[in-house]
Design a protein around this motif. Sequence first.
Motif, mmCIF file in Angstrom:
data_model
loop_
_atom_site.group_PDB
_atom_site.id
_atom_site.type_symbol
_atom_site.label_atom_id
_atom_site.label_comp_id
_atom_site.label_asym_id
_atom_site.label_seq_id
_atom_site.Cartn_x
_atom_site.Cartn_y
_atom_site.Cartn_z
ATOM 1 N N UNK A 326 0.828 -1.199 0.000
ATOM 2 C CA UNK A 326 0.000 0.000 0.000
ATOM 3 C C UNK A 326 0.870 1.260 0.000
ATOM 4 N N UNK A 327 1.956 1.258 0.760
ATOM 5 C CA UNK A 327 2.846 2.422 0.774
ATOM 6 C C UNK A 327 3.468 2.653 -0.600
ATOM 7 N N UNK A 328 3.829 1.570 -1.288
ATOM 8 C CA UNK A 328 4.393 1.724 -2.630
ATOM 9 C C UNK A 328 3.349 2.286 -3.596
ATOM 10 N N UNK A 329 2.109 1.833 -3.473
ATOM 11 C CA UNK A 329 1.062 2.335 -4.375
ATOM 12 C C UNK A 329 0.757 3.796 -4.102
ATOM 13 N N UNK A 330 0.938 4.233 -2.848
ATOM 14 C CA UNK A 330 0.640 5.612 -2.457
ATOM 15 C C UNK A 330 1.858 6.526 -2.538
ATOM 16 N N UNK A 331 3.021 5.952 -2.826
ATOM 17 C CA UNK A 331 4.233 6.761 -2.766
ATOM 18 C C UNK A 331 4.486 7.285 -1.361
ATOM 19 N N UNK A 332 4.084 6.472 -0.359
ATOM 20 C CA UNK A 332 4.241 6.823 1.071
ATOM 21 C C UNK A 332 3.432 8.048 1.485
ATOM 22 N N UNK A 333 2.341 8.326 0.782
ATOM 23 C CA UNK A 333 1.501 9.478 1.114
ATOM 24 C C UNK A 333 0.364 9.053 2.053
ATOM 25 N N UNK A 334 0.250 9.709 3.208
ATOM 26 C CA UNK A 334 -0.801 9.450 4.180
ATOM 27 C C UNK A 334 -1.765 10.627 4.219
ATOM 28 N N UNK A 335 -3.030 10.352 4.564
ATOM 29 C CA UNK A 335 -3.973 11.434 4.785
ATOM 30 C C UNK A 335 -3.572 12.168 6.059
ATOM 31 N N UNK A 336 -3.466 13.485 5.969
ATOM 32 C CA UNK A 336 -3.126 14.314 7.136
ATOM 33 C C UNK A 336 -4.283 15.263 7.381
#
Length: 337
Positions: A326-336
């Motif tokens: 999941x981190x790879x698919x998101x490019x390590x982007x989290x909802x903030x």
Amino acid sequence: MLITKIYKPAEVEKAADELRKGELIAFPTETVYGLGADATNELAVKRVYLAKGRPSDNPLIVTVSSIEMMEKFATDISDDARKLIKHFWPGSLTFVFKIKPGTLSKTVTGGLKTAAFRMPENEVTRKLIELAQVPIVGPSANSSGKPSPTTAAHVYHDLEGRIAGIVDDGPTQVGVESTIIDMSTNKLVILRPGAVTREEIEEVLQKKLDTDHHEVGKDETPKAPGMKYKHYAPDAQVLIVEEGKWEAALNWAKKQPYLVGIMAPGIEEKTLSKNFVFFDLGNNVEQASHNLFAGLRYFDDKKDVKWILAAGFAEQGLGIAYMNRLKKSAGDQFFID
């Protein structure tokens, strides 16, 4: 352009004949669908890279039907490795071993003196390899960088016209790729978390393992797939939503002027806003791991979806593999918030 045939499990002998001729055949495993070519045919292996659009320094897993087949190529197989093979093979554990000189081309190994080997649990694929009488390379059967395929339809969507055929044995059971463990040195290291957890391996060996966390350099060849390049990325931007942040994330998504994908457990679809497109991941990390790639592909077909909110899970057990993908698919982007 090639006509890509769909083979039923009963037609696996025809698919094996295509492999012997140097053609590319996608095959099922318990994890994801792989893209097969005769691992001893350098020209056929080069066509795998072309069909996927895969970087040439990303080594390929060698998929075998027996331990004896692996031993024609691998060397220095330790007692620990044999314990794990006895316990987990056939199954979702891939081993990196030193190889015998001259047995596999640099096209397979990325120029390294090691190679990764796996014997899948799927009986149809083991029969395919047995009939072909050669090991086959087995990267995921998708366009490079896109979500891995968990059905024959996913493979057809990405590679139709580029490969000779697909052996269709229905949806995969696990959904995330195999665990890769480096057995080529004295220090045992998990290079890629996957379907077999670190705890399961440690229980068999009765010793602690390390996990490789280092970033592979631009000019460095990774020992195993999935260590260097961005993977599993749909067209929309994925944001990982941690537990406790869903209310804020959904409130943010409601205000967006376009469609937002929602991949989450425990949410009733009827309660969602009109600009949400919902995909049910399931109720736990096992179900979410099984459904992750299918969900990312689902949203690739929804061109008006610009963001995807996806549920994060605790990074323990299978959750380590799930969050790695999941981190790879998101490019390590989290909802903030």
